[in-house]
Design an enzyme around this catalytic site. Sequence first.
Site, PDB file in Angstrom:
ATOM      1  N   ASP A  98       0.966  -1.119  -0.073  1.00  0.00           N
ATOM      2  CA  ASP A  98       0.046  -0.048   0.041  1.00  0.00           C
ATOM      3  C   ASP A  98       0.888   1.414   0.153  1.00  0.00           C
ATOM      4  O   ASP A  98       1.498   1.682   0.950  1.00  0.00           O
ATOM      5  CB  ASP A  98      -0.815   0.106   1.355  1.00  0.00           C
ATOM      6  CG  ASP A  98      -1.650   1.108   1.440  1.00  0.00           C
ATOM      7  OD1 ASP A  98      -1.984   2.125   0.360  1.00  0.00           O
ATOM      8  OD2 ASP A  98      -2.715   1.025   2.316  1.00  0.00           O
ATOM      9  N   ASP A 156      -0.105   3.841  -7.328  1.00  0.00           N
ATOM     10  CA  ASP A 156      -0.971   3.326  -6.477  1.00  0.00           C
ATOM     11  C   ASP A 156      -0.775   1.882  -6.464  1.00  0.00           C
ATOM     12  O   ASP A 156      -1.302   1.225  -7.501  1.00  0.00           O
ATOM     13  CB  ASP A 156      -2.061   4.177  -6.543  1.00  0.00           C
ATOM     14  CG  ASP A 156      -3.254   3.501  -5.375  1.00  0.00           C
ATOM     15  OD1 ASP A 156      -2.675   2.660  -4.709  1.00  0.00           O
ATOM     16  OD2 ASP A 156      -4.315   3.994  -5.253  1.00  0.00           O
TER      17      ASP A 156
END
Length: 429
Positions: free
Chosen positions: A108, A295
């Site tokens: 993440d 991301d």
Amino acid sequence: MNLPPAVVLLLTLVSVCAAHVISLPFSPARRPPWQHKSAGKRLGPSRPIAGRLQRPIQAFSKRHKQPIRDLRLNAKTRDIKLANYYDSLYYTTIAIGTPEQEFNVTFDTRSAITRVPSIYCRNGQKFRRNPKKYNNESSSTYKSNGKPLEISYGSEQVSGYCSQDNLVIAGATVHNQTFGESIPEPSVFGSTMNGGVLGLGLSDTAAGEYPSVVDNMMSQGLLPAPIFSFYLNRYGSDDPDSVLTLGGTNPQYYSEEFTFINLSRPDRWQFKVDKVQLSNIYRIAFPYGCYAVVDTSTPLIAGPIDVVESLNKVLGAKPLEDDPMLYTLDHSQLDSLPNLEFMVNGHKLSLTSKDYVIKIPGDKTGDRYYSGIMGTKRKIGKKPVWSLGLSFMRTYYTQFDKGNHRIGFAKASSFANKYLQYYFDFHGA
Ligand SMILES: *[C@@H]1O[C@H](CO)[C@@H](O)[C@H](O)[C@H]1NC(C)=O
Ligand SMILES: *[C@@H]1O[C@H](CO)[C@@H](O)[C@H](O)[C@H]1NC(C)=O
Ligand SMILES: *[C@@H]1O[C@H](CO)[C@@H](O)[C@H](O)[C@H]1NC(C)=O
Ligand SMILES: *[C@@H]1O[C@H](CO)[C@@H](O)[C@H](O)[C@H]1NC(C)=O
């Protein structure tokens, strides 16, 4: 996660349904490979040489105004092999506690805190013994912290509480790592965000956030530089295994000089985008500002809904009736598709159709193709934002450089000239 429903569905379906479709390509050794590495032993968990040198190095560096990392000659970069789950997520194994409890974690880049599922439920009771949930009571190095863990990704919420323990990653033992014990909400059960996650976001320790694993590895002298880089392969291809390199880059996986882009703020892997274009046939500028984030929790490329709509229109992609966020492409169009290009501070980041189109292998009806450019309502402040997800990172080897507040991109080396594939049918469930 503020993702279009189709992507959330996609992730959920992959985790729930894929198991009976095809068995996993990746079967790690019973002992994680790093436990055999002599380098891990040399630095040793109990007597980290680099850790003991830390304070004198900092003092010296202050006096001489030199970057600390130049002096950490004893620390080296560390490669971690990743498993590729049908091109829609990548994961590896870490361990927490003494004796070690192992967890498979995804990555993440938005949040700095690492979290693993807790053995405790919301009401304070324990789940039955489960090796995939962290049990503080069976770790001798556990220290309580107890502060709540709350992370919000748009509609999705991760909660639980914080704890501290030793964490083993890539042959290194990171001492006193604060991490989250996540407690699943029934509503998001089955979501990938409930599994273990290695937090690679930029922490702002001044704002009371806990140092990330990479921060602690730096301060404990386990890495030469606060950099990490991803090489992501394509599922089912002859590409080498995917690798996360901690502490620098691995030149084996890229074939050109890096293009560096400064971050637009120090606490997010985020930068400004000037234009998005389809080769030289279509161009959209963002005079009022637009951002991009790299991301790892977005599988594809997501951008502002209206822009994505016009890009897909130019590509000849048609929205699905039952899911207007998803656009299908006709087989006959594929060869003539333009490149998708992001213009950033005079640099061009370019993806070919093989990079941004997804193929769903079909049965009787033949393979189906979808545009991998999807709409998202996500904004930063009032500005639209592009999430450059895994499909972007497969094309560009990406280094995240915290020390210099920048991201570096270089075309990844060796590429199977094929479409991305997802081995499931997202209308089947
Ligand atoms: C991690 O994933 C592998 C499959 O890639 C599996 O064999 C292993 O049991 C998993 N480990 C844990 C702790 O979940
Ligand atoms: C483990 O965590 C639970 C929940 O926070 C706590 O009640 C318990 O005291 C902890 N165990 C130890 C040994 O600290
Ligand atoms: C971890 O915490 C223990 C006790 O709080 C302390 O003695 C030790 O020095 C710490 N280690 C590091 C590397 O910070
Ligand atoms: C990026 O940041 C560095 C260091 O702050 C600065 O020297 C450089 O000029 C910046 N580059 C651009 C293109 O703004």
